[in-house]
Design a protein around this motif. Structure first.
Motif, PDB file in Angstrom:
ATOM      1  N   GLU A 232      -6.312   8.822   2.567  1.00 47.12           N
ATOM      2  CA  GLU A 232      -7.042   7.596   2.849  1.00 47.12           C
ATOM      3  C   GLU A 232      -6.128   6.648   3.640  1.00 47.12           C
ATOM      4  O   GLU A 232      -4.992   6.411   3.236  1.00 47.12           O
ATOM      5  N   ASN A 233      -6.612   6.166   4.762  1.00 49.61           N
ATOM      6  CA  ASN A 233      -5.815   5.338   5.674  1.00 49.61           C
ATOM      7  C   ASN A 233      -4.604   6.097   6.222  1.00 49.61           C
ATOM      8  O   ASN A 233      -3.566   5.506   6.525  1.00 49.61           O
TER       9      ASN A 233
ATOM     10  N   GLU B  79       0.832  -1.207   0.000  1.00 52.93           N
ATOM     11  CA  GLU B  79       0.000   0.000   0.000  1.00 52.93           C
ATOM     12  C   GLU B  79       0.866   1.256   0.000  1.00 52.93           C
ATOM     13  O   GLU B  79       0.584   2.224  -0.695  1.00 52.93           O
TER      14      GLU B  79
END
Length: 299
Positions: free
Chosen positions: A169-170, A7
């Motif tokens: 995001e995250n 990620e």
């Protein structure tokens, strides 16, 4: 057969792609240098042939007070980019920073995307880099020290990006105990610690707190260049624009922090939308010791 990508590496790849465009620039707020002009001196006695830009950054000589700012690392694409940037840094004898080494803490797959800078730029100052959120999460800071050793860094940058982490995001907008962690890192690090923002600027009060705990470099990274709020909003495909132009203009940060040099011994780095020789000259006139740019160099 393609490699699996984490990620973090995927996010870094997307950051590169977005920063190769001008879509991530501040929309209405400038770096503030347009508010200043020089007073012409008709009776100058300067001999231009005697001007030298050579100086030192943390005990290493450099030919120009210009830093290729921290940009990338941790992806396949980053290795080629960093290799090419390092060639230029070595040729011009100017310092260069590496992008966040967060990915290097996760696995060893792309370590060479960072190491290639020191392999190529052997004689110039090289700056390591980690985010404030990752510093806070470090239990004993030994992992941070390994990042400095891995890069054979001459100095280490902690980048402050609360707005980016909030909108990402995250993201990890958890900064409790940050100042204490920076102070601990300053005490155990064998190289000087620099603290920089990523585009929202550092105020005089924030700079004082950092200098009081022994930080040796302040990179203002003010508003007017790349909006990392904008980068994350584009990644999120969000229609929200409220925080796109958030931050203190670069010129304001330099002007406010410069007087602190009377009390503290530190290097003041001016960055944030510095894209022309005019911006550079004005930044020096306002008191910066070193200039840094990123997106325009990447492009």
């Amino acid at each position: 057969m393609s490699k699996s990508i984490s990620e973090t590496s995927r996010r870094k790849k997307e950051h590169i792609e977005l920063c190769l465009t001008d879509d991530v620039a501040f929309k209405s707020k400038t770096n503030g240098f347009d508010k200043y002009d020089f007073i012409h001196n008709a009776i100058t006695e300067v001999d231009i042939s005697e001007i030298s830009f050579q100086t030192k950054l943390f005990f290493r000589k450099i030919n120009f007070p210009f830093l290729i700012s921290c940009m990338t690392g941790g992806t396949e694409e980053a290795e080629q980019i960093n290799s090419r940037l390092a060639v230029i840094a070595e040729e011009l004898k100017i310092p260069i920073g590496v992008g966040s080494q967060r990915q290097a803490l996760e696995n060893k797959e792309y370590h060479n995307s960072y190491k290639v800078i020191r392999k190529t730029a052997k004689s110039v100052p090289v700056l390591g880099n980690i985010g404030a959120a990752q510093l806070v999460q470090s239990k004993n800071l030994k992992d941070i020290l390994t990042l400095i050793e891995m890069l054979e860094a001459d100095a280490f940058v902690v980048h402050l990006n609360p707005l980016q982490e909030l909108l990402q995001e995250n993201g990890e907008p958890y900064f409790s105990g940050l100042l204490t962690k920076i102070e601990k890192l300053v005490k155990i690090s064998k190289v000087p610690i620099i603290v920089k923002e990523v585009g929202s600027g550092i105020s005089k009060e924030a700079a004082k707190k950092l200098l009081n705990i022994g930080v040796k470099g302040i990179d203002v990274a003010g508003a007017g260049g790349t909006s990392w709020a904008g980068v994350e909003l584009l990644r999120n495909k969000s229609n929200q624009k409220e925080f796109w132009d958030w931050g203190l203009p670069t010129s304001y940060c330099i002007k406010e922090i410069y007087p602190l040099k009377k009390k503290y011994n530190f290097t003041l780095i001016g960055s944030g939308g510095i894209n022309s020789s005019d911006d550079i000259a004005k930044a020096f006139a306002l008191g910066t010791d070193l200039i840094a740019s990123a997106r325009i160099i990447l492009q």
